[in-house]
Design a protein around this motif. Structure first.
Motif, short mmCIF file in Angstrom:
data_model
loop_
_atom_site.label_atom_id
_atom_site.label_comp_id
_atom_site.label_asym_id
_atom_site.label_seq_id
_atom_site.Cartn_x
_atom_site.Cartn_y
_atom_site.Cartn_z
N ILE A 94 0.84 -1.20 0.00
CA ILE A 94 0.00 0.00 0.00
C ILE A 94 0.87 1.26 0.00
O ILE A 94 0.61 2.22 -0.73
CB ILE A 94 -0.95 0.00 1.22
CG1 ILE A 94 -2.00 -1.11 1.06
CG2 ILE A 94 -1.63 1.35 1.38
CD1 ILE A 94 -2.82 -1.34 2.31
N ALA A 95 1.93 1.23 0.82
CA ALA A 95 2.84 2.38 0.87
C ALA A 95 3.53 2.59 -0.47
O ALA A 95 3.76 3.74 -0.89
CB ALA A 95 3.87 2.19 1.98
N ARG A 96 3.85 1.51 -1.16
CA ARG A 96 4.48 1.63 -2.48
C ARG A 96 3.51 2.21 -3.51
O ARG A 96 3.91 2.95 -4.41
CB ARG A 96 4.99 0.27 -2.94
CG ARG A 96 6.25 -0.18 -2.23
CD ARG A 96 7.47 0.57 -2.71
NE ARG A 96 7.94 0.05 -4.00
CZ ARG A 96 8.90 0.62 -4.72
NH1 ARG A 96 9.48 1.74 -4.32
NH2 ARG A 96 9.28 0.09 -5.87
N VAL A 97 2.23 1.88 -3.38
CA VAL A 97 1.22 2.48 -4.27
C VAL A 97 1.21 4.00 -4.05
O VAL A 97 1.21 4.78 -5.02
CB VAL A 97 -0.17 1.88 -4.00
CG1 VAL A 97 -1.25 2.69 -4.71
CG2 VAL A 97 -0.24 0.44 -4.44
N ILE A 98 1.19 4.42 -2.78
CA ILE A 98 1.18 5.85 -2.47
C ILE A 98 2.45 6.52 -2.97
O ILE A 98 2.44 7.63 -3.50
CB ILE A 98 1.00 6.07 -0.96
CG1 ILE A 98 -0.33 5.46 -0.48
CG2 ILE A 98 1.04 7.56 -0.62
CD1 ILE A 98 -0.49 5.44 1.02
N GLN A 99 3.56 5.82 -2.81
CA GLN A 99 4.84 6.37 -3.30
C GLN A 99 4.80 6.54 -4.81
O GLN A 99 5.33 7.52 -5.35
CB GLN A 99 5.97 5.44 -2.88
CG GLN A 99 7.35 6.06 -3.00
CD GLN A 99 8.44 5.12 -2.52
OE1 GLN A 99 8.44 3.93 -2.82
NE2 GLN A 99 9.39 5.65 -1.75
N GLY A 100 4.18 5.60 -5.51
CA GLY A 100 4.02 5.72 -6.96
C GLY A 100 3.16 6.91 -7.34
O GLY A 100 3.43 7.59 -8.34
#
Length: 478
Positions: free
Chosen positions: A110-116
């Motif tokens: 989920i954090a990687r989605v937000i980072q993207g």
């Protein structure tokens, strides 16, 4: 100083310092796209990912980043790139901290989605700010060469930095290093970047275009990312690609009828923009695909630790940076088409060298020369196709053109990773070093074929009459 996004009458005295800030943002965005590659085994051990679930640490960032780039670029034109850039940096800071603190696999994804999402805001807005800070011509070309060289360096240095940090400090630090950089960008942005009014005024927001374009990109990237697992001919892959195609057609219909389109279709009348972005897809395929295969070969066959292999890529990253600066100096003299051809030839030569890897190989015997030659292709081609895609673009479309250019690269990256993974698995007939090497050799042959396609396209573009924009660009230099 007038509060406008148009290029000032006199060059902004802060422009080169501003470029350094913008390049730092692009470096971090490119770095985070691939820095997890060498950290994946450690992440799997700590957070208990399954083999199929682990790929989403990489793919989640790619999906949200690539899917939202077009939208992020156009929003920058509508609302002003500087304020949107700041919002992206804040989101990047928060998401990076969350990635490092992730206590289970779901939180990290989920954090990687937000980072993207933050990257999809930062990247096109930073490039749009560069476009409006430097006038078109030799100075902007120099700035773009530095910009693209920095991004390409970030993508290649990801293996170096990711390997060292993972081995010495732990995988969380591949995300924590973003925090001080993001804080510095927040402090320096108001000082170095000019206030930016919206480039496109008095128009509404194209909801239909935003929804259909974003959904089409997300479906296409998801289909490509999952294809090696689901199968290229599976109902899932074909269904997702079919859905993306339908949404793309609907998007074109909406844009052709909209009074304030998200993507004015007139922008694609530029042959340099269209040709440059087509080539950028191939650059993305080659860079990401090559990085995946070479890292797997180094770790699974040569049994290099992440830190040893990371240090071994230093020559690769340096060659990329040097060739980007040399390419930037030559592109206004030889033209972007010639430089793109040279870059694709270097890509092909580097991939060809790597097809000779052996099960009992060594760094200098099997990797070094291929990394050097391929790295020269990265910098040379990246600069040429970026300048091609952004030449002649008016200020009101700078964010959009930047978003298209970034999206082309990351769509290509997703496709390249999926293709080489599929080919490597298909040609691996066992589990030992010899069998794995067979698969990796085949994957490098796939990279060579992609480079050959790029050579053909570059030759076709070279045979065509130069666009008015490129002709004027060269005339301005001389």
């Amino acid at each position: 100083m007038t509060d406008t996004q148009s290029a000032p009458a006199q060059p902004d005295p802060r422009r080169w310092k501003a470029l350094a800030l913008l390049c730092a943002a692009f470096f971090m965005v490119a770095l985070d796209g691939q820095i997890v590659i060498l950290a994946l085994p450690s992440i799997q051990d700590d957070l208990g990912f399954t083999a199929s679930g682990l790929q989403w640490v990489l793919s989640a960032y790619l999906l949200s980043f690539g899917g939202l780039l077009l939208l992020g670029g156009r929003i920058a034109d509508l609302f002003g790139p500087r304020r949107l850039f700041l919002a992206g940096v804040v989101l990047f800071l928060v998401s990076s901290a969350l990635c490092g603190l992730a206590w289970d696999g779901n939180v990290l994804v989920i954090a990687r989605v937000i980072q993207g999402v933050s990257a999809a805001i930062m990247s096109p807005t930073a490039l749009a700010l560069l476009m409006t800070t430097f006038d078109e011509g030799p100075e902007r070309n120099r700035a773009l060469a530095i910009w693209t060289g920095t991004g390409a360096f970030g993508a290649t240095a990801a293996l170096l930095i990711g390997g060292v940090l993972t081995d010495l400090l732990g995988w969380s630090w591949i995300f924590y290093i973003n925090i001080p950089v993001a804080l510095a960008m927040l402090l320096l942005t108001p000082v170095l970047l000019r206030e930016s009014a919206p480039a496109v005024k008095g128009v509404g927001f194209d909801i239909g275009g935003a929804v259909t374009s974003t959904a089409a990109l997300v479906l296409a990237i998801f289909a490509i990312v999952e294809a090696p697992t689901a199968g290229w001919g599976s109902g899932q892959t074909l269904g997702l690609l079919g859905g993306a195609a339908v949404l793309l057609v609907l998007f074109v219909i909406i844009e052709s009828k909209s009074r304030a389109p998200l993507v004015p279709l007139r922008i694609f009348r530029s042959s340099s923009l269209t040709g440059g972005n087509l080539m950028m897809i191939l650059v993305g395929m080659l860079l990401v695909g090559f990085n995946v295969v070479v890292s797997l070969y180094a770790q699974q066959v040569l049994l290099f630790t992440p830190v040893i292999f990371g240090l071994g890529t230093l020559a690769y990253a340096v060659m990329d940076l040097v060739s980007a600066n040399v390419g930037g100096a030559l592109v206004t003299k030889l033209g972007y088409k010639v430089m793109a051809l040279i870059g694709m030839l270097l890509f092909g030569a580097g991939a060809l060298i790597m097809t000779f890897i052996s099960p009992d190989g060594s760094y200098f015997g099997d990797l070094f020369l291929g990394l050097i030659v391929f790295g020269a292709g990265v910098g040379t081609c990246f600069v040429a196709v970026t300048i091609a895609a952004l030449t002649g673009i008016p200020d009101e479309d700078a964010g959009l053109a930047s978003g298209i250019n970034n999206a082309a690269f990351w769509i290509g990256g997703a496709l390249g990773s999926a293709v080489v993974s599929t080919v490597a698995v298909a040609y691996t007939t066992g589990t030992g070093p010899a069998a794995l090497t067979d698969g990796f050799q085949a994957a490098f042959w796939a990279c060579l074929i992609v480079a050959a396609i790029g050579v053909v396209i570059a030759l076709v573009l070279l045979a065509m009459r130069k666009s008015d924009a490129e002709t004027q660009q060269v005339a301005d230099v001389h």
